[in-house]
Scaffold this active site. Structure first.
Site, PDB file in Angstrom:
ATOM      1  N   ILE A 106       0.865  -1.164   0.000  1.00  0.00           N
ATOM      2  CA  ILE A 106       0.000   0.000   0.000  1.00  0.00           C
ATOM      3  C   ILE A 106       0.909   1.223   0.000  1.00  0.00           C
ATOM      4  O   ILE A 106       1.811   1.331   0.837  1.00  0.00           O
ATOM      5  CB  ILE A 106      -0.961  -0.001   1.214  1.00  0.00           C
ATOM      6  N   THR A 109       1.849   7.187   1.768  1.00  0.00           N
ATOM      7  CA  THR A 109       2.700   8.214   2.362  1.00  0.00           C
ATOM      8  C   THR A 109       3.753   8.753   1.396  1.00  0.00           C
ATOM      9  O   THR A 109       4.331   8.012   0.609  1.00  0.00           O
ATOM     10  CB  THR A 109       3.396   7.643   3.616  1.00  0.00           C
ATOM     11  N   THR A 143       6.007   0.122   3.477  1.00  0.00           N
ATOM     12  CA  THR A 143       6.307  -1.214   3.998  1.00  0.00           C
ATOM     13  C   THR A 143       6.121  -2.264   2.906  1.00  0.00           C
ATOM     14  O   THR A 143       5.118  -2.259   2.195  1.00  0.00           O
ATOM     15  CB  THR A 143       5.394  -1.527   5.195  1.00  0.00           C
ATOM     16  N   GLU A 226      -6.581  -1.393   9.560  1.00  0.00           N
ATOM     17  CA  GLU A 226      -5.150  -1.156   9.745  1.00  0.00           C
ATOM     18  C   GLU A 226      -4.830  -0.785  11.189  1.00  0.00           C
ATOM     19  O   GLU A 226      -3.927  -1.358  11.813  1.00  0.00           O
ATOM     20  CB  GLU A 226      -4.686  -0.041   8.805  1.00  0.00           C
TER      21      GLU A 226
END
Length: 390
Positions: A106, A109, A143, A226
């Site tokens: 995902i 950011t 990540t 999340e």
């Protein structure tokens, strides 16, 4: 601990989890039963039918299961595809992603847009023939990115603010215009934290998730899962740290008796333990509520509280990890030996308090959401004008 020291989880570990269908449970409950059955997945570990899997199972799995290095991509990047992807897009990508043949991340950011998602600057501009988006920008602290073939990515398809955001499935590994590098961070060393550069990356318009301009709305649907799973995992880390310190204090002697016989040590353990047990009970309450509320109702009633639980989990971890380091003494400052678990977990504290929504943003969001709910419910109780007071 060997993986932590090397900063890498061996690739075969991911493949073993994928082959056993033990990455599937990181998806939000209820699981995508129709898709799983199409792929021949009827049960998890031969014990729980996929259609019976709920958030209590999710909590146990998250508490005891794989680290972020294995599960983050499937947990947070696949749900938007399931919810908003076209049938054609799902057919193209979901089989390989659900079976672990390809990895995904995902990518929200950016260097200049963390918790302020509406500030995203990465652009996706349609070509003149309308067949592709040209994606340009950067993503940071992603990540699992370094291993991912694809990213569920937030991009700006029109003007400023949240209404200009869309979600796009962007190819990564070995794709023209994409470069990735591994970021060294203070904790979570095995998570594959990545900086992604996108230089006029061509992406088919069919890779758009849902509709243009709805990206912020879609992203928001991901947050409760999340933040709740982060809170569960962080609460477990706090327990591991405090349990290790507790055991050490029963064995370590100082001033002629064990540390546990020192009142000041027991006092420190008690304070941290009270915070930990309260947090753990709160998380279990959340999980139970998730099994009783529908998705829409849970998002409204638990959205702000989930943000608060995530923030509180980081605060509790900070207290428990700091307690463990102090009680381990010099051993708690070394990366090997008896106190290495305390040192390692203490390094992870910022990684619990910042990602998934930084702590101060979560605390503020929680109160704002509670105020919104309070005002809405108060309005429902108001008498219509002209009605009887009786």
């Amino acid at each position: 601990m060997d993986w932590e020291r090397e900063g890498l989880v061996p690739e075969d570990i991911f493949q073993k989890f994928a082959a056993a269908n033990m990455l599937i449970p990181s998806l939000p409950a209820p699981l995508p039963v129709q898709w799983l059955k199409r792929l021949g997945i009827d049960e998890i570990l031969g014990t729980v039918k996929v259609e019976e899997w709920d958030y209590i199972h999710t909590a146990i799995y998250t508490d005891e299961g794989p680290a972020a290095s294995l599960a983050t991509g499937i947990s947070y990047a696949i749900p938007p595809i399931l919810k908003f992807g076209s049938e054609q897009l799902q057919e193209r990508f979901l089989p390989d992603l659900l079976l672990g043949k390809k990895r995904i991340c995902i990518a929200i950011t950016e260097p200049e847009a963390g918790s302020d998602v509406a500030g995203i600057q990465t652009t996706a501009t349609k070509t003149l023939d309308g067949k592709h988006y040209i994606v340009t920008g950067t993503k940071k602290w992603i990540t699992n990115g370094i291993w991912s073939s694809y990213a569920t990515m937030a991009v700006r398809t029109s003007g400023p603010g949240p209404s200009g955001l869309s979600l796009l499935l962007v190819p990564l590994l070995n794709h023209p215009g994409v470069s990735m590098r591994h970021l060294k961070v203070a904790g979570h060393l095995t998570s594959g934290t990545t900086f992604i550069s996108l230089d006029e990356v061509k992406v088919p318009v069919e890779n758009l998730l849902g509709e243009e301009g709805q990206g912020m709305k879609y992203i928001m649907t991901n947050f409760n899962h999340e933040r709740l799973t982060i809170a569960i995992g962080v609460t477990r880390q706090a327990r591991v740290a405090l349990a290790a310190a507790f055991e050490y204090c029963l064995q370590r002697e100082a001033f002629g008796k064990t540390l546990m016989e020192q009142p000041v040590v027991r006092h420190r353990l008690a304070k941290a333990g009270a915070l930990l047990e309260s947090q753990a009970a709160w998380i279990e309450q959340f999980v139970y509520q998730m099994t009783k509320l529908g998705k829409v109702e849970a998002d409204v009633e638990l959205g702000g509280l989930t943000a608060l639980a995530k923030a509180q989990a980081g605060i509790v971890l900070d207290e428990c990890a700091r307690c463990a380091v102090l009680l381990f003494g010099g051993n708690g400052l070394t990366t090997t030996g008896r106190g290495e678990i305390a040192e390692r977990i203490y390094r992870d504290v910022p990684g619990a308090r910042v990602p998934g929504g930084s702590e101060d943003v979560m605390l503020d969001l929680a109160v704002r959401q509670l105020v919104k709910n309070y005002q809405a419910k108060s309005k429902e109780l108001e008498r219509p004008k002209g009605s009887s007071k009786l």
